[in-house]
Design a protein around this motif. Structure first.
Motif: not given
Ligand code: GLU
Ligand code: ZN
Length: 293
Positions: A115-129
């Motif tokens: 799962a994509p990670q950001g500086p503060e934890g997991p990022l939104y995985p883009g489900t609705c994109r």
């Protein structure tokens, strides 16, 4: 250019030492540059704002000696401007509706490999994109049925490479997907932090944004939004956060660090400011005091 800095607290609690540092730097920078120091109450999150904190924040600032220019701006009075900015982003095709609940996102991230990670934890995985319009829930398209997210990749493709200038870190290249597809409009309040900040920094003609280093990742998103919305890019000064003797970051909500608590304990404003200087050795040279201080 006339320098304008701002202090932008949320009226969700009393000011503590960390806020005082942010306010002090913004105030000192405005003085040094012969400009103005402005105050903005970031009060869009009506679930957390409490009425008594506006006055409490202003009282603490006055006591510390940080007089602000003009009337404090309340973001809650600016919803129409945020809606107009969101409309502009919709027209550019760089936002999409997101129907996910927090829990659904957590489940999806937990089930994903890598799962994509950001500086503060997991990022939104883009489900609705990539939800086709037809696949979206059939609900009236009112703001309350879904959030709006930035399509970071689409946005970056539109703006091309960007950078911003930080007085401590130099020129930094924007990493458009550092925080992923952030929420630009929450479904309950119709806007969100990044959008409101960018719109208001431009509205208040802020030339220098001073704030804690914890918000450095946010600047990448905000610079991208400025470019999309055709807004000027301020200069930035991301300052180190206050730390205790052991180097640990001071907890924001620590009651004993509230400015009011220090005042009630008999500390003078000068002593509070001296303590700030002592707790931030690495920021000591950031903003030299004005000559008459
Ligand atoms: N309102 C934010 C905070 O209290 C600061 C926003 C900003 O400086 O951009 O942390
Ligand atoms: Zn979603």
């Amino acid at each position: 250019m006339i320098a304008r800095t701002r202090f932008a607290p949320s009226p969700t609690g009393r000011l503590h030492l960390g806020h005082a540092l942010a306010a002090q730097l913004a105030h000192a920078l405005a003085r040094r540059l012969g400009g103005a120091f402005l105050l903005r109450h970031e009060d869009i999150d009506t679930t957390r704002v409490r009425e008594e904190y506006y006055a409490a924040i202003e009282e603490d600032l006055r006591w510390l000696g940080f007089a602000w220019h003009g009337e404090a701006l309340r973001q809650s009075t600016r919803l129409a401007a945020y809606a107009a900015a969101l409309e502009k982003l919709r027209a550019l095709g760089v936002v999409y509706p997101c129907y996910c609940t927090r829990r659904a996102i957590q489940h999806e991230v937990a089930a994903m490999l890598g799962a994509p990670q950001g500086p503060e934890g997991p990022l939104y995985p883009g489900t609705c994109r990539s939800l086709a319009a037809a696949a979206r829930p059939r609900q009236p398209d009112s703001a309350s049925t879904h959030a709006w997210r930035l399509d970071a990749h689409k946005a970056a493709a539109l703006t091309g490479p960007l950078s911003f200038c930080d007085l401590r870190h130099g020129t930094l290249e924007v990493q458009p997907d550092l925080l992923g597809d952030v929420v630009l409009a929450r479904k309950d309040i119709g806007t969100a932090y990044h959008l409101a900040v960018v719109v208001d920094d431009a509205y208040q003609e802020i030339s220098h944004v001073t704030r804690g280093e914890d918000l450095l990742p946010a600047t990448h998103v905000q610079r991208l939004l400025q470019a999309l919305l055709g807004l000027p890019a301020p200069l930035y000064l991301h300052h180190p956060l206050l730390r205790d003797e052991t180097g640990r970051r001071l907890a924001k909500r620590h009651d004993s660090l509230a400015i009011a608590a220090l005042r009630h304990a008999g500390m003078s404003a000068a002593a509070v400011l001296a303590q700030l200087a002592a707790s931030t050795p690495s920021s000591g040279g950031l903003v030299p005091a004005a000559a008459d201080e």
